[in-house]
Design an enzyme around this catalytic site. Structure first.
Site, PDB file in Angstrom:
ATOM      1  N   HIS A   5       0.813  -1.217   0.000  1.00  0.00           N
ATOM      2  CA  HIS A   5       0.000   0.000   0.000  1.00  0.00           C
ATOM      3  C   HIS A   5       0.847   1.267   0.000  1.00  0.00           C
ATOM      4  CE1 HIS A   5      -2.670   2.938   2.349  1.00  0.00           C
ATOM      5  NE2 HIS A   5      -3.231   2.811   1.170  1.00  0.00           N
ATOM      6  N   HIS A  41       0.498  10.864  -1.797  1.00  0.00           N
ATOM      7  CA  HIS A  41      -0.755  10.686  -1.060  1.00  0.00           C
ATOM      8  C   HIS A  41      -1.098  11.932  -0.259  1.00  0.00           C
ATOM      9  CE1 HIS A  41      -3.730   9.331   1.814  1.00  0.00           C
ATOM     10  NE2 HIS A  41      -3.909   8.237   1.107  1.00  0.00           N
TER      11      HIS A  41
END
EC number: 4.6.1.-
Length: 273
Positions: A5, A41
């Site tokens: 991830h 992110h």
């Protein structure tokens, strides 16, 4: 598929694959003209992770290409699937087609090396908003225009907004998608989420008329939640700790039913329970 991830810096590719990931997920942010700009992110992100690692998107693609091109010094044979988590929330709905076009051009140039011995990984375009289905159309039409429609064999899709499964099916219909569908379900590791929708997605996958080929669950970091997801019949688990998932998969109760996918496993093919 053990899916590492938030792999947004080139150095993290080695790190996650060495921990046992055969797949990675990378965040893609767009500028205001719908160009894919950074693998980034930002804050907030999963608990226990640094949220701010980044590369320029095209630079990251170069590193990813090396990691997935046989013969390259950075090559990882087991890295076979990449999920691009497309952060299209910053775009207007009418920019989705352009974003798909620009994404396809970036990948063609920097990852697929214009179709000449580029990276070999399968790619999933993960879109958070059903209204942005035209991103898929733009992507597909661009590869056709650039005379590389065959690369679509390597591309799959995911709508990641945890929408109603019937609504997701409608969005794919509008986009003209009839296969290569991964269905995600999940929530940040800071919060708990039940498996009800995962079970619905698995039921759709296993039915005779479902649209889903594979189901993955995110973000799973603990042994107990890994077991729960495997028991629900998922095809992939996205995690911050690939070694935890690999360890659970090595338990005798799971080795009979699951194995780690290799390049020879077609990620668009449905494997039913």
């Amino acid at each position: 598929w053990i899916m590492g991830h938030m792999v947004n810096a080139i150095a993290q590719i080695d790190e996650f694959v060495n921990l046992g990931a055969n797949s990675i997920e990378t965040d893609v942010s767009f500028d205001k003209n719908a160009n894919p700009e950074y693998t980034y992110h930002g804050i907030p992100c999963d608990c226990g992770r640094t949220c701010t690692k980044w590369e320029y998107f095209n630079t990251f693609l170069g590193g990813l290409r090396k990691a997935t091109t046989p013969g390259d010094s950075k090559y990882h044979e087991k890295l076979v699937l990449v999920v691009f988590d497309l952060k299209t929330g910053s775009l207007y709905d009418n920019q989705a087609y352009d974003a798909g076009t620009k994404l396809a051009k970036s990948l063609l140039q920097n990852y697929w090396n214009k179709g000449n011995n580029g990276g070999r990984a399968y790619i999933v375009l993960s879109i958070p908003n059903l209204d942005h289905y035209k991103l898929i159309t733009g992507f597909k039409e661009t590869l056709t225009k650039e005379e590389h429609p065959e690369l679509m064999d390597k591309v799959g899709y995911d709508f990641s907004g945890n929408d109603d499964i019937g609504d997701v099916a409608k969005a794919y219909k509008k986009a003209g998608v009839t296969g290569h569908v991964w269905q995600s379900d999940g929530i940040t590791n800071c919060l708990l989420r039940g498996l009800d929708r995962v079970r619905k997605a698995v039921a759709n996958r296993d039915s005779s008329n479902g649209y889903i080929n594979k189901v993955y669950y995110w973000t799973v970091d603990k042994r107990a939640s890994t077991s729960d997801a495997l028991d629900a019949g998922v095809d992939g688990i996205m995690t911050n700790y690939p070694d935890v998932i690999a360890d659970v998969l090595s338990e005798s109760v799971y080795t009979a039913k699951f194995r780690i996918a290799t390049y020879d496993d077609n990620p668009w093919e449905t494997f039913k329970n």
